[in-house]
Design a protein around this motif. Structure first.
Motif, PDB file in Angstrom:
ATOM      1  N   PHE A 146      20.395 -32.917  28.406  1.00 41.58           N
ATOM      2  CA  PHE A 146      21.688 -32.252  28.309  1.00 41.58           C
ATOM      3  C   PHE A 146      22.348 -32.343  29.670  1.00 41.58           C
ATOM      4  CE2 PHE A 146      19.722 -29.920  24.688  1.00 41.58           C
ATOM      5  CZ  PHE A 146      20.700 -30.178  23.733  1.00 41.58           C
ATOM      6  N   ILE A 147      23.603 -32.793  29.690  1.00 46.92           N
ATOM      7  CA  ILE A 147      24.358 -32.874  30.934  1.00 46.92           C
ATOM      8  C   ILE A 147      25.381 -31.751  30.911  1.00 46.92           C
ATOM      9  CG2 ILE A 147      25.783 -34.307  32.428  1.00 46.92           C
ATOM     10  CD1 ILE A 147      22.978 -35.418  31.998  1.00 46.92           C
ATOM     11  N   GLY A 148      25.166 -30.724  31.733  1.00 50.05           N
ATOM     12  CA  GLY A 148      26.026 -29.562  31.690  1.00 50.05           C
ATOM     13  C   GLY A 148      25.830 -28.805  30.382  1.00 50.05           C
ATOM     14  N   TRP A 149      26.860 -28.095  29.951  1.00 48.37           N
ATOM     15  CA  TRP A 149      26.760 -27.227  28.787  1.00 48.37           C
ATOM     16  C   TRP A 149      27.238 -27.898  27.504  1.00 48.37           C
ATOM     17  CZ3 TRP A 149      24.096 -22.945  28.434  1.00 48.37           C
ATOM     18  CH2 TRP A 149      24.327 -22.066  27.383  1.00 48.37           C
ATOM     19  N   LYS A 200      22.702 -35.188  38.743  1.00 46.66           N
ATOM     20  CA  LYS A 200      22.667 -33.970  39.563  1.00 46.66           C
ATOM     21  C   LYS A 200      23.486 -34.148  40.841  1.00 46.66           C
ATOM     22  CE  LYS A 200      19.568 -30.792  41.993  1.00 46.66           C
ATOM     23  NZ  LYS A 200      20.225 -30.989  43.302  1.00 46.66           N
ATOM     24  N   ASP A 201      23.467 -35.349  41.384  1.00 41.83           N
ATOM     25  CA  ASP A 201      24.174 -35.610  42.641  1.00 41.83           C
ATOM     26  C   ASP A 201      25.550 -36.245  42.425  1.00 41.83           C
ATOM     27  OD1 ASP A 201      21.920 -34.681  43.973  1.00 41.83           O
ATOM     28  OD2 ASP A 201      21.006 -36.679  44.051  1.00 41.83           O
ATOM     29  N   ASP A 238       2.136 -30.993  13.471  1.00 44.88           N
ATOM     30  CA  ASP A 238       2.243 -30.949  14.926  1.00 44.88           C
ATOM     31  C   ASP A 238       2.777 -29.576  15.330  1.00 44.88           C
ATOM     32  OD1 ASP A 238       2.764 -31.261  17.621  1.00 44.88           O
ATOM     33  OD2 ASP A 238       3.554 -33.287  17.395  1.00 44.88           O
ATOM     34  N   ARG A 239       2.005 -28.804  16.056  1.00 43.34           N
ATOM     35  CA  ARG A 239       2.363 -27.413  16.350  1.00 43.34           C
ATOM     36  C   ARG A 239       3.127 -27.244  17.658  1.00 43.34           C
ATOM     37  NH1 ARG A 239      -2.360 -23.515  16.040  1.00 43.34           N
ATOM     38  NH2 ARG A 239      -0.785 -22.047  15.295  1.00 43.34           N
ATOM     39  N   LEU A 240       3.270 -28.326  18.416  1.00 42.32           N
ATOM     40  CA  LEU A 240       4.027 -28.247  19.660  1.00 42.32           C
ATOM     41  C   LEU A 240       5.355 -28.971  19.519  1.00 42.32           C
ATOM     42  CD1 LEU A 240       1.338 -28.856  22.420  1.00 42.32           C
ATOM     43  CD2 LEU A 240       2.603 -26.753  21.990  1.00 42.32           C
ATOM     44  N   SER A 241       6.384 -28.421  20.125  1.00 40.86           N
ATOM     45  CA  SER A 241       7.696 -29.053  20.144  1.00 40.86           C
ATOM     46  C   SER A 241       8.126 -29.251  21.588  1.00 40.86           C
ATOM     47  CB  SER A 241       8.720 -28.190  19.407  1.00 40.86           C
ATOM     48  OG  SER A 241       8.404 -28.102  18.042  1.00 40.86           O
ATOM     49  N   PHE A 242       8.526 -30.465  21.908  1.00 41.20           N
ATOM     50  CA  PHE A 242       8.845 -30.818  23.287  1.00 41.20           C
ATOM     51  C   PHE A 242      10.357 -30.879  23.468  1.00 41.20           C
ATOM     52  CE2 PHE A 242       4.667 -32.289  22.307  1.00 41.20           C
ATOM     53  CZ  PHE A 242       3.932 -32.026  23.445  1.00 41.20           C
ATOM     54  N   GLY A 243      10.855 -30.124  24.422  1.00 42.65           N
ATOM     55  CA  GLY A 243      12.290 -30.024  24.629  1.00 42.65           C
ATOM     56  C   GLY A 243      12.838 -31.029  25.620  1.00 42.65           C
ATOM     57  N   PRO A 244      14.162 -31.079  25.739  1.00 38.15           N
ATOM     58  CA  PRO A 244      14.818 -32.001  26.661  1.00 38.15           C
ATOM     59  C   PRO A 244      14.924 -31.421  28.066  1.00 38.15           C
ATOM     60  CG  PRO A 244      16.453 -30.801  25.453  1.00 38.15           C
ATOM     61  CD  PRO A 244      15.119 -30.299  24.962  1.00 38.15           C
ATOM     62  N   VAL A 245      15.572 -32.169  28.930  1.00 39.63           N
ATOM     63  CA  VAL A 245      15.854 -31.715  30.293  1.00 39.63           C
ATOM     64  C   VAL A 245      17.323 -31.302  30.349  1.00 39.63           C
ATOM     65  CG1 VAL A 245      16.032 -32.434  32.706  1.00 39.63           C
ATOM     66  CG2 VAL A 245      14.105 -33.193  31.306  1.00 39.63           C
ATOM     67  N   TYR A 246      17.607 -30.221  31.068  1.00 39.94           N
ATOM     68  CA  TYR A 246      18.976 -29.766  31.277  1.00 39.94           C
ATOM     69  C   TYR A 246      19.376 -30.118  32.709  1.00 39.94           C
ATOM     70  CZ  TYR A 246      18.425 -26.951  27.042  1.00 39.94           C
ATOM     71  OH  TYR A 246      18.217 -26.548  25.742  1.00 39.94           O
ATOM     72  N   VAL A 247      20.499 -30.820  32.851  1.00 42.07           N
ATOM     73  CA  VAL A 247      20.989 -31.226  34.167  1.00 42.07           C
ATOM     74  C   VAL A 247      22.363 -30.590  34.392  1.00 42.07           C
ATOM     75  CG1 VAL A 247      21.556 -33.146  35.687  1.00 42.07           C
ATOM     76  CG2 VAL A 247      19.813 -33.443  33.911  1.00 42.07           C
ATOM     77  N   PHE A 248      22.504 -29.864  35.484  1.00 41.45           N
ATOM     78  CA  PHE A 248      23.787 -29.279  35.846  1.00 41.45           C
ATOM     79  C   PHE A 248      24.253 -29.976  37.124  1.00 41.45           C
ATOM     80  CE2 PHE A 248      21.636 -26.234  33.222  1.00 41.45           C
ATOM     81  CZ  PHE A 248      22.634 -25.796  32.370  1.00 41.45           C
ATOM     82  N   PRO A 249      25.221 -30.907  36.999  1.00 44.48           N
ATOM     83  CA  PRO A 249      25.650 -31.705  38.153  1.00 44.48           C
ATOM     84  C   PRO A 249      25.968 -30.852  39.376  1.00 44.48           C
ATOM     85  CG  PRO A 249      26.650 -32.546  36.142  1.00 44.48           C
ATOM     86  CD  PRO A 249      25.949 -31.270  35.775  1.00 44.48           C
ATOM     87  N   GLY A 250      25.386 -31.261  40.501  1.00 48.36           N
ATOM     88  CA  GLY A 250      25.599 -30.560  41.754  1.00 48.36           C
ATOM     89  C   GLY A 250      24.844 -29.266  41.876  1.00 48.36           C
ATOM     90  N   ASN A 251      23.991 -28.956  40.877  1.00 44.90           N
ATOM     91  CA  ASN A 251      23.354 -27.652  40.906  1.00 44.90           C
ATOM     92  C   ASN A 251      21.852 -27.727  40.678  1.00 44.90           C
ATOM     93  OD1 ASN A 251      22.729 -24.965  40.808  1.00 44.90           O
ATOM     94  ND2 ASN A 251      24.145 -24.431  39.178  1.00 44.90           N
ATOM     95  N   ALA A 252      21.404 -27.999  39.443  1.00 42.32           N
ATOM     96  CA  ALA A 252      19.982 -27.864  39.149  1.00 42.32           C
ATOM     97  C   ALA A 252      19.550 -28.765  38.006  1.00 42.32           C
ATOM     98  CB  ALA A 252      19.657 -26.408  38.792  1.00 42.32           C
ATOM     99  N   ILE A 253      18.238 -28.984  37.932  1.00 42.65           N
ATOM    100  CA  ILE A 253      17.596 -29.683  36.821  1.00 42.65           C
ATOM    101  C   ILE A 253      16.528 -28.749  36.269  1.00 42.65           C
ATOM    102  CG2 ILE A 253      16.162 -31.645  36.130  1.00 42.65           C
ATOM    103  CD1 ILE A 253      17.432 -33.253  38.378  1.00 42.65           C
ATOM    104  N   ILE A 254      16.565 -28.513  34.964  1.00 38.74           N
ATOM    105  CA  ILE A 254      15.580 -27.656  34.310  1.00 38.74           C
ATOM    106  C   ILE A 254      14.889 -28.476  33.233  1.00 38.74           C
ATOM    107  CG2 ILE A 254      15.216 -25.538  32.974  1.00 38.74           C
ATOM    108  CD1 ILE A 254      17.859 -24.506  34.160  1.00 38.74           C
ATOM    109  N   GLY A 255      13.570 -28.553  33.279  1.00 42.98           N
ATOM    110  CA  GLY A 255      12.878 -29.384  32.304  1.00 42.98           C
ATOM    111  C   GLY A 255      11.485 -28.893  32.012  1.00 42.98           C
TER     112      GLY A 255
END
Length: 327
Positions: A38-41, A67-68, A279-296
């Motif tokens: 995800f890039i931003g919101w 991010k940069d 399959d009991r596990l679900s793997f999510g995406p990475v969230y990228v907020f340009p100029g701010n943070a990466i959450i994954g």
């Protein structure tokens, strides 16, 4: 090669992709951890082609570049196009790969899909941008990589209800016609994004099953699907952001359980759709907020399974009512 199917409407965008990765030095592998971003919101991002760039996994490479990057998307796309060109030119090849085959391996397409405010606009517009060295606009694909990358952007006109776009692996004429017809019929009935996600995920898994049935070599399309849903809704105000997802197929084998809206409130939402409902596990995406943070590193599932396979590190958020850990 990954098959990415994106659907734009004026109310939501859905991007579905399989998670098969083909390293240059090895055979195809099923990569469950990350493929969609995800890039931003208001937008999602996926890729098809080369699995590594500049010594990084391609998804990680994309994260760092965004991010940069500039908050102006058109400037960001231009910068990423140049960086991708340089990265692909420097890709090392094992000697066993013939020179004639290297332009096939060099293919890469980065697909950005969602909503953005463009120059001169006062509202968020549904868009899809392709940054690629083998895309022939508007929707054609070459069998080999070009020496340069192009940036092609589609904006959904106000008088057009929806647009379906496929990238990477190609659908047959019949498969594409059936997909577009199914999507248009569903949208005409006023369905939400989760119903469209079901259609897109089903189309990819159908192609994957066909490949496994008729192909003499290992299938290029994976069996596990990520669906990313975005809308033009504005991000919440405040220092805390809560990421929601619809319920995953963690306990039931019923297909409908994979795509229930749950607590969907218009924010960026993900659906991990494994081929096996056990399959009991679900793997999510990475969230990228340009100029701010990466959450994954988001992993959702029963708390005992998550704790056993993915010990939480630091803060442990809750996503869609399921236990999640951030690695």
């Amino acid at each position: 090669m990954t098959l990415i199917i994106s659907c734009l409407t004026h109310d939501f965008a859905v991007q579905a992709s399989d998670r098969r990765v083909t390293p240059i030095e090895g055979t195809d592998i099923e990569d469950r951890a990350n493929k969609a971003l995800f890039i931003g919101w208001n937008a999602s991002f996926s890729y098809t082609g080369l699995a590594t760039l500049d010594g990084l996994r391609t998804d990680e490479w994309i994260c760092r570049r965004f991010k940069d990057s500039s908050p102006d998307l058109e400037i960001a796309w231009s910068s990423i196009r140049k960086l991708a060109e340089n990265a692909v030119r420097s890709v090392p090849f094992p000697r066993r790969i013939p020179t004639a085959d290297r332009d096939v391996v060099r293919r890469l397409a980065l697909i950005h899909c969602g909503f953005a405010r463009f120059s001169g606009g006062s509202h968020l517009t549904p868009f899809l941008t392709v940054i690629s060295n083998f895309h022939n606009p508007p929707d054609g694909w070459s069998g080999v990589a070009n020496r340069t990358f192009t940036v092609s952007t589609l904006r959904l006109p106000l008088n057009q209800q929806c647009q379906v776009f496929t990238a990477g692996a190609e659908l047959s004429v019949r498969e594409r016609a059936e997909l577009v017809r199914s999507v248009r019929e569903a949208i005409t009935k006023g369905v939400g994004p989760h119903s469209i996600a079901r259609i897109l995920a089903g189309a990819i898994q159908s192609v994957a099953r066909t490949q496994r049935t008729v192909a003499r070599t290992q299938p290029t399309i994976g069996k596990n699907i990520m669906c990313a849903i975005t809308t033009p809704k504005q991000p919440p105000v405040g220092d805390t952001i809560s990421f929601e997802s619809a319920p995953m197929p963690l306990y039931s084998s019923e297909e409908a359980d994979r795509f229930r809206p749950g607590r969907f409130d218009g924010g960026p939402t993900w659906l991990y759709v494994p081929e096996s409902p056990s399959d009991r596990l679900s793997f999510g995406p990475v969230y990228v907020f340009p100029g701010n943070a990466i959450i994954g590193g988001l992993v959702s599932g029963p708390s005992d399974v998550v704790a056993a396979d993915h010990p939480p590190v630091g803060r442990t958020p809750r996503i869609g009512g399921s236990h999640a850990s951030s690695d």
